[in-house]
Design a protein around this motif. Structure first.
Motif, PDB file in Angstrom:
ATOM      1  N   SER A   1       0.806  -1.224   0.000  1.00  0.00           N
ATOM      2  CA  SER A   1       0.000   0.000   0.000  1.00  0.00           C
ATOM      3  C   SER A   1       0.834   1.266   0.000  1.00  0.00           C
ATOM      4  O   SER A   1       0.357   2.322  -0.427  1.00  0.00           O
TER       5      SER A   1
ATOM      6  N   VAL B   1     -11.238   5.411   3.123  1.00  0.00           N
ATOM      7  CA  VAL B   1     -10.019   6.080   2.685  1.00  0.00           C
ATOM      8  C   VAL B   1     -10.139   7.576   2.940  1.00  0.00           C
ATOM      9  O   VAL B   1     -11.147   8.192   2.590  1.00  0.00           O
TER      10      VAL B   1
ATOM     11  N   THR C   1     -17.508   6.245  -1.144  1.00  0.00           N
ATOM     12  CA  THR C   1     -16.071   6.312  -0.920  1.00  0.00           C
ATOM     13  C   THR C   1     -15.642   7.740  -0.624  1.00  0.00           C
ATOM     14  O   THR C   1     -14.708   7.980   0.148  1.00  0.00           O
TER      15      THR C   1
ATOM     16  N   MET D   1      -6.077   4.721   5.573  1.00  0.00           N
ATOM     17  CA  MET D   1      -6.958   3.716   4.964  1.00  0.00           C
ATOM     18  C   MET D   1      -7.306   2.708   6.048  1.00  0.00           C
ATOM     19  O   MET D   1      -6.415   2.239   6.766  1.00  0.00           O
TER      20      MET D   1
ATOM     21  N   ARG E   1      -7.933   0.289  -4.406  1.00  0.00           N
ATOM     22  CA  ARG E   1      -8.864   0.219  -3.272  1.00  0.00           C
ATOM     23  C   ARG E   1      -9.635  -1.091  -3.305  1.00  0.00           C
ATOM     24  O   ARG E   1      -9.864  -1.727  -2.264  1.00  0.00           O
TER      25      ARG E   1
ATOM     26  N   GLU F   1      -9.747  -3.819  -0.464  1.00  0.00           N
ATOM     27  CA  GLU F   1     -11.054  -4.198   0.077  1.00  0.00           C
ATOM     28  C   GLU F   1     -11.226  -5.715   0.077  1.00  0.00           C
ATOM     29  O   GLU F   1     -11.647  -6.312   1.072  1.00  0.00           O
TER      30      GLU F   1
END
Length: 844
Positions: free
Chosen positions: A157, A212, A239, A260, A290, A294
């Motif tokens: 990430s 996020v 989001t 996040m 993302r 997820e």
């Protein structure tokens, strides 16, 4: 706690963070009605995405600023459950460039979120996800799993600090795994108060599996509305949803620039979080990444659930040892020789003393409080007759001034009337030193217009607090073990000649136990299902549906009286393997009826027992047998008839098994109904009657329960060709046609396949999706019209002007297709002639 501080915490917990009326600045939002005829909301920056003033968007239809391709994708997406899950539409071209679009439904509105696409999506995210999942798949302990998970997330990430955060029984959280830079102060082992993450923030994680925040310092972008008095929009699934000012201040105090967060959900409960923090610059996570994170979070939750289930199974094996001791020595149940059982029970529920109140006498072992204190605990239990389990971690706080002789905590189990009993476990004081992430009392409160407001603590340096007067917390495993032992003890009492009421209570307890086992089995099968995927989008879609199906199964809980379940679906779920073979072994007949969720839990087990018996001994044990199930509403009662027809005589049972006893006892006891079971040489017959209170009439009225007329059998002689390039939409349409009676439907995905099919098969009607990748079906429709073969368009496009003038007479069904409209089309084509068939097009 100071009254002002308590009020400020309550105000924080009541903040409507799901309706901030603003979004984060890394994207834009437009909101439309479900028919795409009016734009009701738009973010202040939306005009920049369409090269026009934002006010020019409000009140306008989607066709005025969205391309036909985007509108088509939105129509297709409306077939999904957009009110409970967001769907990604992918990268699409608009007037001002390429954008990544996602869609969800909020009340009666469609929320379209837009982010600029910086480059074309690649398959590297899928490959990276597979690598990430492989890293966590083989972990055999909770500690290993979380340690590898935070390490993997940090390196993939780009966040500088990644923490696994576990919620404790009282709502506080503790960092149980961490990966950070060598220059950062570690947070591992630090605890954070429950007020840091208020209840409404925790609830949102069940709806939105990733949160996020790209830039803590960026200003939020307000939402503009067509009308000033428009209600605030629920952005729970968004989001882009703006962040609470309190949380932004909290992150800034931690010197976090972006974050996040992934929830860890186990058995439909929020077990913990994965928190990723950046500390130098903002960090924007692109949509495809993302999605990858997820999915990783959801798979991590499943792996976590497996390990916890394994740990629970090991605990249950220990419980069974003690249970077998009780069952092998029935006298222990009546005498309850605590001295003999104490050592075994201590391996399950570590304690320093035991006390049993039975038939007016105390039976004691180990360290126990004085009789006065024991009597006080009995009085407390009597005041809460519905609670079978009560736990106290600090007896001195619960009962000030009472002498408990150094004991700090107690776990109290109660049985019901008419033979009440109390079993108590006691623990001594456990002095512990808790390391907090900053002084939890370091928050400040200010009096503002809307009352006391909370301001997060400014320092997160480790703060050590000594906690005394408490015992080691009672865990869920402790409670489970205590309940299981008590359940076995009651069963033994019942077996030794207890009252019929006691026996009935034992049966109900066993019923609940069996229900839990069935749900656990469904979960296990779901978790272990693995499918190959050719793309990240496809992988996401399949996993989303599996998780949604699992969630829906758990919604039918006996405590949730607001939900309901379809009786037809309940039976289909148990009989699925016998309704899909070439030779159907079971037939169902009855109106669409919805029943209360608490009743559905019991009926699931009843049907499970009946199906299991039929598979082993009855109608489902041989392909030539037949099972018929019918149900009707008659004289304000729901009547269900179960009829098995076996070609060979079956052996009649010489005694009643648990399944028969369970059905005969639970139907009248739990559902206030009646049951008649008859065993015949050619099969079992069961008649079930239930009161009208079982039916949820409001649910029936609110749903589309239209069904085709009884004469719709004429549809079985016709062959339908469906041209649809979306596999899920094709499957949905084929299933709808089958429900209407069309048993011969062929689905193809391309024009080439459609033409090949027509060369080898006769077709009565062709249903054509207009947009097929980069081409349309207009030329093919012209070919069908020249060949005098009826056809109709099934499309997501709302603008009929897209259809060429020569094809305007062809009927158009708009997605999502309703059964009633589809049936009217079929009826017009096959029963009422070409003139009516042409009229359907104009009506649509």
């Amino acid at each position: 706690m100071d009254a002002l501080l308590q009020q400020a915490i309550e105000n924080c917990a009541n903040e409507p963070i799901h309706t901030p009326n603003a979004i984060q600045s890394f994207g834009a939002v437009v909101v439309l009605d479900t028919r795409l005829q009016r734009t009701t909301h738009a973010s202040q920056n939306a005009g920049d995405y369409f090269s026009c003033p934002v006010q020019d968007l409000l009140g306008q239809p989607a066709v005025s600023y969205l391309t036909p391709k985007v509108i088509h994708n939105i129509r297709n997406a409306q077939l999904a459950d957009l009110a409970n899950a967001k769907t990604r539409l992918g990268i699409c071209e608009l007037s001002d460039g390429w954008f990544d679009l996602s869609l969800h439904q909020s009340s009666e509105s469609l929320v379209l979120e837009l982010e600029r696409a910086h480059d074309k999506e690649s398959t590297s995210s899928l490959m990276e996800l597979r690598f990430m999942l492989a890293k966590i798949h083989e972990m055999e302990s909770l500690e290993q799993l979380l340690s590898v998970a935070v390490e993997t997330l940090r390196w993939t990430s780009g966040f500088k600090r990644v923490m696994a955060y576990r919620f404790l029984h009282n709502g506080d959280g503790e960092v149980v795994a961490e990966e950070c830079c060598w220059s950062q102060e570690p947070y591992l082992g630090l605890r954070y108060p429950a007020s840091d993450i208020p209840p409404q923030a925790r609830d949102l994680f069940f709806r939105n599996p990733i949160r996020v925040i790209s830039d803590v310092s960026a200003d939020s972008v307000p939402l503009l509305t067509e009308f000033e008095d428009a209600p605030l929009l629920d952005l729970s699934l968004s989001t882009l949803r703006a962040v609470s000012p309190v949380h932004l201040a909290y992150l800034r105090n931690m010197e976090v620039t972006a974050s996040m967060t992934l929830p860890l959900i186990v058995n439909q409960r929020l077990w913990g979080l994965i928190a990723c923090h950046a500390d130098l610059v903002p960090r924007y996570i692109r949509p495809e990444k993302r999605l990858k994170f997820e999915l990783f979070g959801q798979m991590l939750s499943m792996q976590l659930e497996l390990l916890l289930a394994k740990k629970k199974a090991e605990k249950r094996a220990q419980i069974q040892v003690v249970q077998h001791t009780l069952m092998a020595n029935p006298q222990l149940a009546s005498e309850f020789a605590l001295a003999g059982l104490a050592q075994s029970m201590n391996t399950l529920v570590p304690s320093d003393g035991l006390a049993l109140w039975l038939e007016g006498k105390w039976h004691l072992h180990g360290i126990v409080p004085p009789r006065e204190a024991l009597s006080l605990l009995l009085e407390q239990a009597a005041q809460s007759p519905e609670a079978s389990v009560m736990t106290f971690e600090s007896l001195s706080e619960a009962f000030p001034g009472v002498d408990f002789s150094g004991l700090a905590g107690a776990l109290l189990l109660s049985t019901k009337e008419p033979e009440p009993a109390r079993l108590l476990f006691f623990r001594c004081e456990f002095i512990q030193h808790v390391r907090w992430g900053g002084d939890p009392k370091g928050v400040t409160v200010s009096l503002e217009e809307h009352g006391p407001q909370l301001h997060p603590r400014s320092s997160f340096a480790a703060y050590v607090e000594q906690v005394s007067g408490h015992c080691m917390p009672w865990s869920t495993e402790d409670t489970l073990a205590a309940e299981e032992i008590c359940s076995t003890w009651l069963a033994q009492l019942s077996a030794q000649g207890g009252t019929s009421s006691q026996k009935q209570e034992w049966l109900v307890g066993e019923l609940n136990h069996r229900i839990k086992n069935i749900l656990a089995l469904i979960q296990s099968i779901t978790r272990q299902t693995r499918r190959n995927a050719s793309s990240l989008e496809q992988y996401a879609q399949m996993l989303e549906y599996r998780i949604s199906a699992l969630a829906r199964a758990h919604e039918h809980d006996a405590a949730d009286l607001s939900s309901c379940c379809s009786l037809n679906r309940l039976l289909h779920r148990e009989l699925a393997p016998y309704l899909s073979r070439e030779r159907i072994l079971a037939a169902l007949s009855g109106d669409e009826i919805f029943i209360h969720a608490d009743a559905s839990v019991v009926l699931s087990l009843v049907f499970h027992e009946l199906v299991t018996n039929a598979v082993k001994y009855g109608a489902l044990s041989h392909p030539d047998n037949q099972l018929d199930i019918t149900w009707v509403l008659h004289n304000e009662k729901l009547q269900l008839y179960w009829r098995e027809r076996c070609v060979s005589p079956i052996s009649l049972p010489d005694r009643k098994g648990f399944g028969s006893i369970l059905i005969e006892r639970t139907i009248p006891y739990e559902l206030k109904g009646d049951v008649d079971m008859r065993f015949h040489p050619n099969g079992l017959e069961v008649d079930l009657w239930f009161p009208a209170e079982l039916i949820v009439s409001a649910a029936i009225e609110s749903l589309d329960t239209w069904s085709s007329p009884s004469h719709a059998g004429w549809l079985s002689q016709h062959r339908i060709l469906l041209l649809e390039d979306n596999a899920l939409l094709a499957l949905d349409t084929v299933e709808t046609l089958k429900e209407l009676g069309c048993m011969h439907t062929s689905a193809v995905a391309s024009l080439e396949q459609a033409r090949t099919h027509l060369e080898s098969q006769s077709v009565s009607l062709a249903l054509l999706d207009i947009q097929l990748g980069q081409e349309t079906s207009f030329a093919f429709a012209e070919e069908l019209r020249q060949a005098e073969l009826p056809c109709a368009f099934v499309t997501g496009y709302s603008d009929a002007q897209l259809i060429p003038e020569s094809l305007r007479s062809i009927p158009v069904l708009e997605k999502p297709v309703k059964r009633k409209e589809l049936y009217a089309l079929l009826e017009g084509v096959f029963l009422e002639g070409a003139s009516t068939y042409a009229d359907i097009g104009s009506e649509s």
